[in-house]
Design an enzyme around this catalytic site. Sequence first.
Site, PDB file in Angstrom:
ATOM      1  N   GLY B  42       1.174  -1.581   0.050  1.00  0.00           N
ATOM      2  CA  GLY B  42       0.547  -0.049  -0.083  1.00  0.00           C
ATOM      3  C   GLY B  42       0.384   1.425   0.087  1.00  0.00           C
ATOM      4  O   GLY B  42       0.569   1.979  -0.904  1.00  0.00           O
ATOM      5  N   ASP B  63      11.057  -7.046  -1.524  1.00  0.00           N
ATOM      6  CA  ASP B  63       9.214  -7.861  -1.081  1.00  0.00           C
ATOM      7  C   ASP B  63       9.837  -9.102  -1.905  1.00  0.00           C
ATOM      8  O   ASP B  63      10.823  -9.396  -2.550  1.00  0.00           O
ATOM      9  CB  ASP B  63       8.489  -7.073  -1.945  1.00  0.00           C
ATOM     10  CG  ASP B  63       7.058  -7.185  -1.497  1.00  0.00           C
ATOM     11  OD1 ASP B  63       6.190  -8.312  -0.422  1.00  0.00           O
ATOM     12  OD2 ASP B  63       5.900  -6.058  -0.965  1.00  0.00           O
ATOM     13  N   SER B  70      -7.235  -9.455  -3.546  1.00  0.00           N
ATOM     14  CA  SER B  70      -7.064  -8.015  -2.466  1.00  0.00           C
ATOM     15  C   SER B  70      -5.924  -7.437  -2.136  1.00  0.00           C
ATOM     16  O   SER B  70      -6.641  -6.064  -1.611  1.00  0.00           O
ATOM     17  CB  SER B  70      -7.635  -9.280  -1.162  1.00  0.00           C
ATOM     18  OG  SER B  70      -5.573  -9.758  -1.248  1.00  0.00           O
ATOM     19  N   LEU B  72      -5.282  -5.003  -4.972  1.00  0.00           N
ATOM     20  CA  LEU B  72      -5.728  -4.249  -6.004  1.00  0.00           C
ATOM     21  C   LEU B  72      -6.107  -3.066  -5.428  1.00  0.00           C
ATOM     22  O   LEU B  72      -6.480  -1.595  -6.012  1.00  0.00           O
ATOM     23  CB  LEU B  72      -6.301  -4.633  -7.334  1.00  0.00           C
ATOM     24  CG  LEU B  72      -4.778  -5.745  -7.877  1.00  0.00           C
ATOM     25  CD1 LEU B  72      -5.990  -6.237  -9.049  1.00  0.00           C
ATOM     26  CD2 LEU B  72      -3.412  -5.039  -8.335  1.00  0.00           C
ATOM     27  N   ARG B  74      -5.825  -0.989  -3.332  1.00  0.00           N
ATOM     28  CA  ARG B  74      -4.710  -0.329  -2.392  1.00  0.00           C
ATOM     29  C   ARG B  74      -3.339   0.162  -3.396  1.00  0.00           C
ATOM     30  O   ARG B  74      -2.591   1.048  -3.700  1.00  0.00           O
ATOM     31  CB  ARG B  74      -4.742  -0.218  -0.736  1.00  0.00           C
ATOM     32  CG  ARG B  74      -4.110  -1.695  -0.422  1.00  0.00           C
ATOM     33  CD  ARG B  74      -4.924  -1.513   0.993  1.00  0.00           C
ATOM     34  NE  ARG B  74      -3.944  -2.512   1.216  1.00  0.00           N
ATOM     35  CZ  ARG B  74      -4.182  -4.149   1.028  1.00  0.00           C
ATOM     36  NH1 ARG B  74      -5.387  -4.010   0.296  1.00  0.00           N
ATOM     37  NH2 ARG B  74      -3.734  -5.369   1.377  1.00  0.00           N
ATOM     38  N   LYS B  87       5.644  -9.381  -6.330  1.00  0.00           N
ATOM     39  CA  LYS B  87       4.827  -8.248  -6.257  1.00  0.00           C
ATOM     40  C   LYS B  87       6.445  -6.679  -6.709  1.00  0.00           C
ATOM     41  O   LYS B  87       6.366  -6.468  -7.596  1.00  0.00           O
ATOM     42  CB  LYS B  87       5.317  -7.652  -4.764  1.00  0.00           C
ATOM     43  CG  LYS B  87       3.855  -8.394  -4.353  1.00  0.00           C
ATOM     44  CD  LYS B  87       3.563  -7.513  -3.241  1.00  0.00           C
ATOM     45  CE  LYS B  87       1.781  -7.355  -2.790  1.00  0.00           C
ATOM     46  NZ  LYS B  87       1.982  -7.429  -1.873  1.00  0.00           N
ATOM     47  N   ASP B 131       4.558  -3.920   6.806  1.00  0.00           N
ATOM     48  CA  ASP B 131       3.247  -4.097   7.383  1.00  0.00           C
ATOM     49  C   ASP B 131       3.132  -4.893   8.362  1.00  0.00           C
ATOM     50  O   ASP B 131       1.954  -5.003   8.958  1.00  0.00           O
ATOM     51  CB  ASP B 131       2.148  -5.060   6.338  1.00  0.00           C
ATOM     52  CG  ASP B 131       3.489  -6.368   5.893  1.00  0.00           C
ATOM     53  OD1 ASP B 131       3.025  -6.614   6.616  1.00  0.00           O
ATOM     54  OD2 ASP B 131       2.506  -6.450   5.036  1.00  0.00           O
ATOM     55  N   CYS B 189      -3.770  -4.639   8.732  1.00  0.00           N
ATOM     56  CA  CYS B 189      -4.803  -4.524   7.535  1.00  0.00           C
ATOM     57  C   CYS B 189      -5.069  -5.103   6.745  1.00  0.00           C
ATOM     58  O   CYS B 189      -6.117  -5.655   7.165  1.00  0.00           O
ATOM     59  CB  CYS B 189      -3.770  -4.122   5.958  1.00  0.00           C
ATOM     60  SG  CYS B 189      -2.703  -2.647   6.922  1.00  0.00           S
ATOM     61  N   CYS B 341     -12.115 -17.919  12.679  1.00  0.00           N
ATOM     62  CA  CYS B 341     -12.244 -16.050  11.806  1.00  0.00           C
ATOM     63  C   CYS B 341     -12.328 -16.154  11.213  1.00  0.00           C
ATOM     64  O   CYS B 341     -12.804 -16.467   9.635  1.00  0.00           O
ATOM     65  CB  CYS B 341     -11.381 -15.099  12.849  1.00  0.00           C
ATOM     66  SG  CYS B 341      -9.733 -15.389  12.435  1.00  0.00           S
TER      67      CYS B 341
END
Lengths: 82, 383
Positions: B42, B63, B70, B72, B74, B87, B131, B189, B341
């Site tokens: 992000g 990275d 999921s 894209l 941001r 990436k 992150d 996030c 969850c």
Amino acid sequence: MNHIKVLLFATLRDRAGTKSLEMEIPDRATVQGLKDQIGRDYPNLKEAMGTVLISINREYAFDEAIVPQNAEVAMFPPVSGG
Amino acid sequence: MLPGLTRDEILRYSRHLLIPEVGLEGQRKLKGSSALIIGTGGLGSPVALYLAAAGIGRIGLVDYDVVDSSNLQRQVIHGTSTIGKLKVESARNRLLDLNPDIEIEIYNEPYTSENALRIAKDYDILLDGTDNFPTRYLTNDVAVFLGKPNVYASIYRFDGQVSVFYAKEGPCYRCLFPEPPPPGLVPSCAEGGVLGVLPGTIGTLQATEALKVLLGIGEPLIGKLLLYNALDMSFDFVKLKKNPNCRVCGPNADIKELMDYEEFCGVPGHDHDEGLAGAGWDISAPELAARLKQNHLKLLDVREPHELEISAIPNAVNIPLGQLAARLSELDSAEDMVVFCKAGTRSTRALELLASAGFKKAKNLKGGINAWAKEVDKNLPIY
């Protein structure tokens, strides 16, 4: 007693369910004392008080600092998202 | 000696050359400088795009992830056409399309204590777009040890933080946050979600600070922390001080080399979605489906109520993780129970809490309701 407003940000806002707290704290209370009091009065915030960043009148405040009269206190938790 | 600009570069950077604060000399400075961007998610997306467009001569990208659909919402450096690709490669291709005159170096590896100093030493400035807490402490310590500025930013839902940590001239990340938060206290996030435009706003500020530092113009956020909230549209500044007791940049610093940051933070150095390895308490989605056919099992859903609108398993009881400690009396410790969850992170925390409260028969749905949607009920969406 010292009447202060504490602004909450990020995860603290979600945990407390509010953007700010109005509090009465003892005169000459320290930042650590304020954190302890919040931990007692707001159990949902207790765990977060250990690592929160606190500013008083827009300056970083260390634990031993005294909270001045009518101070504007803000609390920012560490966040990690990127 | 600063490198010169070609005829094509003079045209490309014309709008920079027109600003006296940048000008020809500033643009040559940018061409001669290098920046290491840790994370191409992000924050890394806008940071890399704007630094490449600005003509930073050499950009490093670290990275080890692949582009996922999921991301894209941001991570605008990637695209639908690069889903499933590395990436760093997806980002490099986009950056070289934007500006073929610069050099992009890619590091398709996790950023760790083993490789961080080696990777970072050849760059002028570091940009923290990671992150997770372990990599943030690592990035900070690397910057302190190498004497380089660390342009820091971090985000959560609607909130962002930006600063320039440069221990030579001001505080470092550890001055502000000497200890990491206890594991599980601050959602990532992937767990807590984030407004897609937020890393755009914050990453763009981060890129701005990097350009100011490299050009030597304006007042970078050294000794200042910017705090942004998108809902209030508020920008708050906090004046920072060097912490005299800082363990890495203070006068009596005792941390002299990189450490085990995952151990220090008590969490893994990534924000991936897979469930954590359970200590024999995991049950897979197909196993759970089979068990449910045979006998009664209590299902405990520890997600937030608004997530139930996305997907749900029938007859599950919903107690959000944050309320679980206060609502244990609603549960029977003698009953067979499976906790779930979204993907298994929060349910693992719930299991730890339940175990410490004497619930010995609780199990964890590995991979969460997303695994259930993938392997059992294919009509449910994955999110």
